[in-house]
Structures are given as C-alpha cells and as structure tokens.
Design a protein around this motif. Structure first.
Motif, PDB file in Angstrom:
ATOM      1  N   LYS A 195       0.976  -1.252  -0.113  1.00  0.00           N
ATOM      2  CA  LYS A 195       0.026  -0.004  -0.133  1.00  0.00           C
ATOM      3  C   LYS A 195       0.975   1.191   0.013  1.00  0.00           C
ATOM      4  CE  LYS A 195      -4.189  -2.012   2.230  1.00  0.00           C
ATOM      5  NZ  LYS A 195      -3.634  -3.398   2.247  1.00  0.00           N
ATOM      6  N   ASP A 200       0.010  -1.203   7.522  1.00  0.00           N
ATOM      7  CA  ASP A 200      -1.193  -1.574   6.575  1.00  0.00           C
ATOM      8  C   ASP A 200      -1.121  -2.958   6.006  1.00  0.00           C
ATOM      9  OD1 ASP A 200      -2.508   0.574   7.463  1.00  0.00           O
ATOM     10  OD2 ASP A 200      -2.327   1.438   5.873  1.00  0.00           O
ATOM     11  N   ASP A 201       0.242  -3.250   5.299  1.00  0.00           N
ATOM     12  CA  ASP A 201       0.465  -4.524   4.816  1.00  0.00           C
ATOM     13  C   ASP A 201       0.447  -5.497   5.857  1.00  0.00           C
ATOM     14  OD1 ASP A 201       0.593  -3.367   2.240  1.00  0.00           O
ATOM     15  OD2 ASP A 201       2.466  -2.656   2.682  1.00  0.00           O
TER      16      ASP A 201
END
Ligand code: NAP
Length: 484
Positions: free
Chosen positions: A16, A42-43
């Motif tokens: 991301k 986030d990943d």
C-alpha cells in the motif's frame, strides 16, 4: 526489471506504500536482482488478519494433509534447483555449490517436517485412578511471526516455515531485506502446491518498520527470530511484555580447539572451511582458532599457505571458493575489525585487504584474513565480525584452551580437532556451546537434529529436528475417565 510482490491471503499484492526497494548483487553492484515491496504497517495488518482468519481451518486439517503441501512444494523446488541456486548466489554472494547445497537443504527440511505430520509424538502414561486415561495432545499456537536473516536466505526461512505449518499454525514471514528472493521462491512453491489462502503470508520491507509492526500485532502468538544479538535482544524486550512465546537465534564467536596430536593438514582444512567458506558469514563460522603451543608454528604455516591459495570472486564463476561480503556495510565492518585488531596488537599474517581491479571493483570482495598473537581481551576475540577474519590464539595446554574457548559471551558452536578420546570427551563436557563438533568444522549442521546455542547466542527452544515442534505447539494434558 522483475518486481516481486508480497503474498497475502493467497494473492500477490503490491504494498500500500506504493514503494519498492532493490535487491542488489554484492558481486556485481551493476545488477539489481529484483525490486521488492517496501511494505508498511497496513500491509502487515492485512497479512496478520488473513493469517488469523485461516487459523482454525488449517489447525483442523489432519497434520498428514498439511504435510502434503510441503511434500508438493519440495518437489517443485527440486525441479528448479539450479535456477534457485543461481538466484541465491546473485542476491547473497555465496558460491553456486554452496547455494545449491542450501536449496537442497531447504527441500530436505520441507520433506522432513512433512513427514512429521505423521509423527507428532505425544504420550500416554498410567493413571493413579481406575479407568482413567492420562495423555497429552499438541495444539498449535495460532498465528506466528517469522523474522529471518540474509545469510541463509532459503534454509532458515524453511526451517521456521515447515515446523510452524506442520504443527498447525498460520504464518507471516518477513525475510531480510538484503536477500528476500530465496524465501519468495519457497512461498511461490507453497502457493503452487495449493496451500489454502491465508495459511502463509510473506511481507518484505525494513526491519524497523515491518518487523516492528509484525511483532506488535495482537494476532501474533509467537515470534521466531534469527539475526543479530542486538536486534534480537531489543525484540525480546518488546515482545516479552506481551508474554507471547519467543525464540531467538543470534550471533556467535565460535572456537576451534586444535590439540597437539592433530593431523596438521587436516586441522588447517577444517579451520579454513569453518572460518572462510560463505565468506565467514555463517552464525556457526569459526572465528577463533585455539591451538596448543607445541604445534602452533607448523600449523599456522600450513594455514597461511592454504589461505593464500583461496580463490575469491563472483560465486557464479567455477572454481571460486569465497564470494563477496553481502553489502558495503558488512565489508566496512570486516575492514574496521581488521584495523581494530592491528591497533590492539594482533599481527596480520595474510589477507585483510579489499580486492580491487577488474571485476573486483564491482563487488564487495575482501581477502580472507588471519591474525596471530590474539588474546582474549581483544575485541577481535570477543565480538562477532561476521566476515572472513580468523583470530589465532595460543594455549599452553588443554585446560588453558578450554578457558579461552569459554571466555566469550556467545555459545553457538564449537569444535575440537584431536584423536585423544579422553580430551575430546572432556571438551564435549566442558564447552559452553549448543552445537559441538569433533574433527569437523564448527559449521555444517544437519536438519534432522536440534539446532541452537547457549549463553547470548540463543534464547528459547531449539529449532530443527523433532524438537522444533515444541516451540510451535503447546502441550495439553487430558484425564479421561471412561466409566461413570
Ligand atoms: P539483523 O540485522 O539482526 O536482521 C535480522 C532480521 O531482523 C532481518 O529480517 C531484519 O530486517 C530484521 N529486523 C531488523 N530490525 C528489526 C526490528 N527492529 N524488529 C524486527 N525485526 C527487525 O541480522 P542480519 O544482519 O540479517 O543477520 C546476521 C546476524 O544473524 C549475525 O549476527 C548472525 O550471527 C546471525 N545469525 C544467527 C543464526 C543462528 O541460528 N544463531 C543464523 C544465521 C544468522 P532487515 O533485513 O529489513 O533489516
């Protein structure tokens, strides 16, 4: 340019962050082996959630069925042995025979733990009470995080992934940024073998960011880490607050003791193999040779003569025995320690210079170095260099050799060269190391036996061999009365 994605929930995904980082060939810095995802938190969250969602179904699958995925992946890897070996040499620098040997080892590890699917031994013992069965079962921990170093970029991920999966855990792995391709190939093989989505997830990116996000994620129930003692110790401090299971495999300062009865040529070969092969970049590499005085001079003469003949170069070239340092930083560390050793009063007998000219200018090549006159208080005798630097230390007798050998904070591997069974057994009894070899180099362990050290080299349960399953599973005790 090949761009390699993360693997999350059965899909190949870009980070991301939208950013990538290069994987550079240390023997030829003009070559970028591939671009990998600079992942962000986030990943990592996405990977951990996918792994958590896959947990129950994977744990419910019979272990023999889980093993089938590992068997199939091993077959796929075997078909690609040459390609995977060449890729490893290009990303890490070790010679092609060493790289192919390592991929073979990863394949053996997959097969070994696939077989453990039908051998997950527990036990039953007699009860004190009538009509009661007492026995244990193993339960997986849940989702586990695996953090791996660059120096064995296929074997170490394999020896964490395989036992974690066969014990019924789901996995998120973060490989070292200097060599992420070899573990990518393991994940690719598991994907092609049809492993269910979410069971294994692969996220690349900086240790500080990805490693940190991973170890703090609440879905993670255990962390298996291999790398430096400094990173491992900091990680432990953080993770232990959550009281989750941690396994740390870290640095070494491994000795080879050579006693007066040793065959000198044989001893010199063992020292060279342990100290210089893989450019000294093995956690089990020998960095201290402790030699009885009566054979010191003739052994050192042979050692220097043989070391001068070693061929340093690009590991893809036939005949090359020693590849480059893995990157500029590691080369700088090697050269710094060579400088420090000289300033502390040790004498350089051979090597120790950066190699230049022709193709050497494109890589991080260094001549294997041998120092004489090293004593225990010197930094070169105490600190892990992780390069082709061997410190020679003289011992008046066996007792002094033992004192010197144990006079470090590490305790990973240790070897002795001798035909004297009494002193060999005494060494086995007294040496402070988890891996002990006799008339063999300090490096070169096998997957079917436990692996790990003592003192500051290791913390937690053993890896590899049947004991690996202890870390990845929890024992439950059952008392079952079969009458009422
Ligand atoms: P390292 O710098 O400690 O890195 C190991 C792994 O930890 C890498 O994936 C690294 O990511 C990651 N990492 C870095 N900072 C982190 C953080 N704050 N939180 C979580 N993860 C973090 O070690 P290395 O240079 O790769 O490997 C060499 C060391 O490994 C040597 O000391 C060697 O002795 C040791 N080693 C030990 C064994 C053993 O079994 N005892 C085996 C092999 C190697 P990045 O790559 O992105 O920085």
């Amino acid at each position: 340019m090949n761009v390699f994605q993360n693997y999350i929930n059965g899909e190949w995904l870009a980070s991301k962050s939208g950013k990538t980082f290069p994987n550079i060939n240390p023997a030829n810095t003009d070559e970028t082996v591939g671009l990998f995802q600079s992942s962000n938190a986030d990943d990592v969250d996405q990977a951990c959630s996918a792994a958590a969602a896959a947990r129950l179904a994977w744990a419910d699958l019979p272990a023999t069925k889980r093993g089938e995925y590992l068997f199939k992946a091993a077959e796929l890897l075997e078909d690609r042995l040459q390609q995977l070996g060449e890729e490893m040499t290009r990303e890490e620098g070790k010679t092609l025979p060493e790289a192919i040997g390592e991929v073979k080892r990863a394949i053996n590890i997959f097969r070994y733990f696939a077989g453990e699917g039908s051998r997950q031994f527990t036990y039953q013992v007699p009860s004190e009470r009538e009509n009661v069965l007492c026995y244990t079962i193993r339960k997986p921990l849940g989702t586990v995080a695996l953090i791996t170093p660059w120096n064995f970029p296929s074997a170490i991920p394999a020896w964490k992934i395989a036992p974690a999966l066969i014990a019924g855990n789901t996995v998120v792995i973060k490989p070292a940024s200097l060599a992420p391709l070899s573990s990518y190939r393991l994940i690719e093989a598991l994907h092609e073998a049809g492993i269910p989505p979410g069971v294994i997830n692969y996220v690349t990116g900086s240790g500080g960011l990805v490693g940190d996000a991973l170890t703090s994620n609440p879905e993670i129930k255990a962390v298996s880490f291999t790398g430096s003692t400094s990173v491992g110790s900091a990680l432990y401090k953080k993770v232990s607050e959550r009281r989750i299971r941690v396994q740390l495999e870290m640095g070494g300062k491994n000795p080879t003791v050579v006693l007066s009865d040793a065959d000198l040529d044989y001893a010199a070969d063992i020292l060279i193999n342990g100290a210089f092969f893989s450019t000294g970049q093995k956690c089990t590499a020998c960095s201290r040779a402790i030699i009885e005085r009566s054979i010191y001079e003739p052994l050192v003469e042979r050692l220097v003569e043989k070391t001068r003949k070693l061929k340093v170069g690009n590991g893809l070239e036939p005949g090359v025995q020693i590849g480059p340092a893995v990157d500029e930083e590691q080369l700088k560390t090697d050269l710094e320690y060579i400088d420090i050793a000289g300033k502390e009063g040790a004498q350089l007998l051979c090597g120790g210079k950066r190699l230049t000219g022709d193709n050497y200018d494109k890589g991080y090549f260094i001549e294997p170095a041998i120092f004489t006159g090293v004593t225990s208080e010197m930094r070169v005798a105490q600190e892990e260099v992780f390069g082709p630097v061997l410190a020679l230390m003289v011992a008046e007798d066996f007792d002094e050799a033992m004192r010197i050998a144990n006079d470090v904070r590490f305790g990973l591997s240790a070897s002795i060269v001798s035909k004297d069974l009494t002193r060999v057994h005494e060494f086995i009894k007294r040496i402070e190391a988890g891996l002990i070899t006799v008339n063999l180099p300090t490096a070169g362990v096998e997957y079917q036996l436990p692996f790990g050290g003592t003192k500051e080299s290791s913390f937690g349960m053993r890896e590899q061999g049947p004991e690996a399953l202890d870390f990845y599973s929890e024992s439950r005790t059952v008392y079952l009365k079969y009458t009422q």
